[in-house]
Design a protein around this motif. Structure first.
Motif, PDB file in Angstrom:
ATOM      1  N   SER A  98      -0.300   9.364   0.418  1.00 14.88           N
ATOM      2  CA  SER A  98      -0.322   7.983   0.878  1.00 14.88           C
ATOM      3  C   SER A  98      -1.743   7.538   1.231  1.00 14.88           C
ATOM      4  O   SER A  98      -2.171   6.446   0.866  1.00 14.88           O
ATOM      5  CB  SER A  98       0.590   7.827   2.090  1.00 14.88           C
TER       6      SER A  98
ATOM      7  N   ASN B 154      -3.379   3.530   1.492  1.00 10.80           N
ATOM      8  CA  ASN B 154      -2.461   2.999   2.490  1.00 10.80           C
ATOM      9  C   ASN B 154      -3.067   3.200   3.875  1.00 10.80           C
ATOM     10  O   ASN B 154      -3.961   4.013   4.064  1.00 10.80           O
ATOM     11  CB  ASN B 154      -1.098   3.692   2.393  1.00 10.80           C
ATOM     12  N   LYS B 155      -2.546   2.472   4.826  1.00 12.14           N
ATOM     13  CA  LYS B 155      -3.073   2.533   6.194  1.00 12.14           C
ATOM     14  C   LYS B 155      -1.936   2.715   7.196  1.00 12.14           C
ATOM     15  O   LYS B 155      -0.790   2.386   6.919  1.00 12.14           O
ATOM     16  CB  LYS B 155      -3.807   1.224   6.522  1.00 12.14           C
ATOM     17  N   GLY B 156      -2.262   3.242   8.349  1.00 18.49           N
ATOM     18  CA  GLY B 156      -1.412   3.311   9.524  1.00 18.49           C
ATOM     19  C   GLY B 156       0.041   3.675   9.314  1.00 18.49           C
ATOM     20  O   GLY B 156       0.378   4.809   8.983  1.00 18.49           O
ATOM     21  N   ASP B 157       0.912   2.680   9.562  1.00 16.74           N
ATOM     22  CA  ASP B 157       2.354   2.900   9.526  1.00 16.74           C
ATOM     23  C   ASP B 157       2.842   3.368   8.166  1.00 16.74           C
ATOM     24  O   ASP B 157       3.777   4.163   8.084  1.00 16.74           O
ATOM     25  CB  ASP B 157       3.104   1.628   9.917  1.00 16.74           C
ATOM     26  N   LYS B 158       2.240   2.891   7.097  1.00 12.22           N
ATOM     27  CA  LYS B 158       2.667   3.299   5.747  1.00 12.22           C
ATOM     28  C   LYS B 158       2.423   4.796   5.549  1.00 12.22           C
ATOM     29  O   LYS B 158       3.253   5.492   4.964  1.00 12.22           O
ATOM     30  CB  LYS B 158       1.924   2.475   4.688  1.00 12.22           C
TER      31      LYS B 158
ATOM     32  N   ILE C 255       2.367   7.053   7.912  1.00 11.64           N
ATOM     33  CA  ILE C 255       3.350   7.742   8.749  1.00 11.64           C
ATOM     34  C   ILE C 255       4.722   7.730   8.080  1.00 11.64           C
ATOM     35  O   ILE C 255       5.416   8.754   8.040  1.00 11.64           O
ATOM     36  CB  ILE C 255       3.411   7.119  10.159  1.00 11.64           C
ATOM     37  N   MET C 256       5.121   6.589   7.530  1.00 15.91           N
ATOM     38  CA  MET C 256       6.423   6.502   6.852  1.00 15.91           C
ATOM     39  C   MET C 256       6.470   7.411   5.625  1.00 15.91           C
ATOM     40  O   MET C 256       7.496   8.051   5.364  1.00 15.91           O
ATOM     41  CB  MET C 256       6.732   5.050   6.457  1.00 15.91           C
TER      42      MET C 256
END
Length: 146
Positions: free
Chosen positions: A115, A120-124, A126-127
């Protein structure tokens, strides 16, 4: 009333490719890359064959495009599998035990890494880490059932 039953078993063929790099981590990583990359190539080859048959024509250009897709998908999925297998093996070596938790951690690390490389950054991220861990853990549990 008579009762009938059917008993049987299915087994998948084992394909072993041994490439010894002298390093167990690299051996596992390369093995994952080759096996899953080959599956991805076969998938694309089947899809492209279907599309060509459906169109009813085969050209040099369509064959060349198919070959490019096969190489791209094989390299992409092989790389992801290689990273995952390497991560799982590394976690196993660090933890000193072989269990489903290695798959979960390896899947989560692989999901996060892929990711992050995809910008991608941050929440993406983590997801994707959660998804990678969940898929790897589910696959590990399914393999325990067989």
């Amino acid at each position: 009333m008579p009762k009938t039953t059917f008993m049987g078993s299915l087994s998948s063929p084992k394909v072993e490719v041994l490439v010894d790099t002298g390093n167990p981590l690299l051996n596992h990583t390369l093995d994952g890359f080759l096996k899953i990359g080959t599956v991805a190539v076969a998938k694309v080859a089947a899809e492209e064959t279907y599309h060509m048959v459906k169109r009813g024509s085969v050209s040099k250009h369509s064959l060349q495009n198919s070959l490019e897709k096969m190489c791209k998908e094989g390299a992409y999925w092989g790389t992801i599998a290689g990273v995952y297998v390497g991560m799982e093996y590394g976690v196993e070596r660090v933890r000193g035990t072989r269990d489903w938790k290695n798959a979960m951690i390896g899947g989560a690390l692989t999901g996060a890494l892929v990711s992050a490389v995809g910008n991608n950054k941050g929440d993406k991220i983590i997801m994707d880490a959660i998804t990678g861990g969940a898929v790897a853990t589910a696959a590990e549990f399914i393999s325990y059932l067989t």
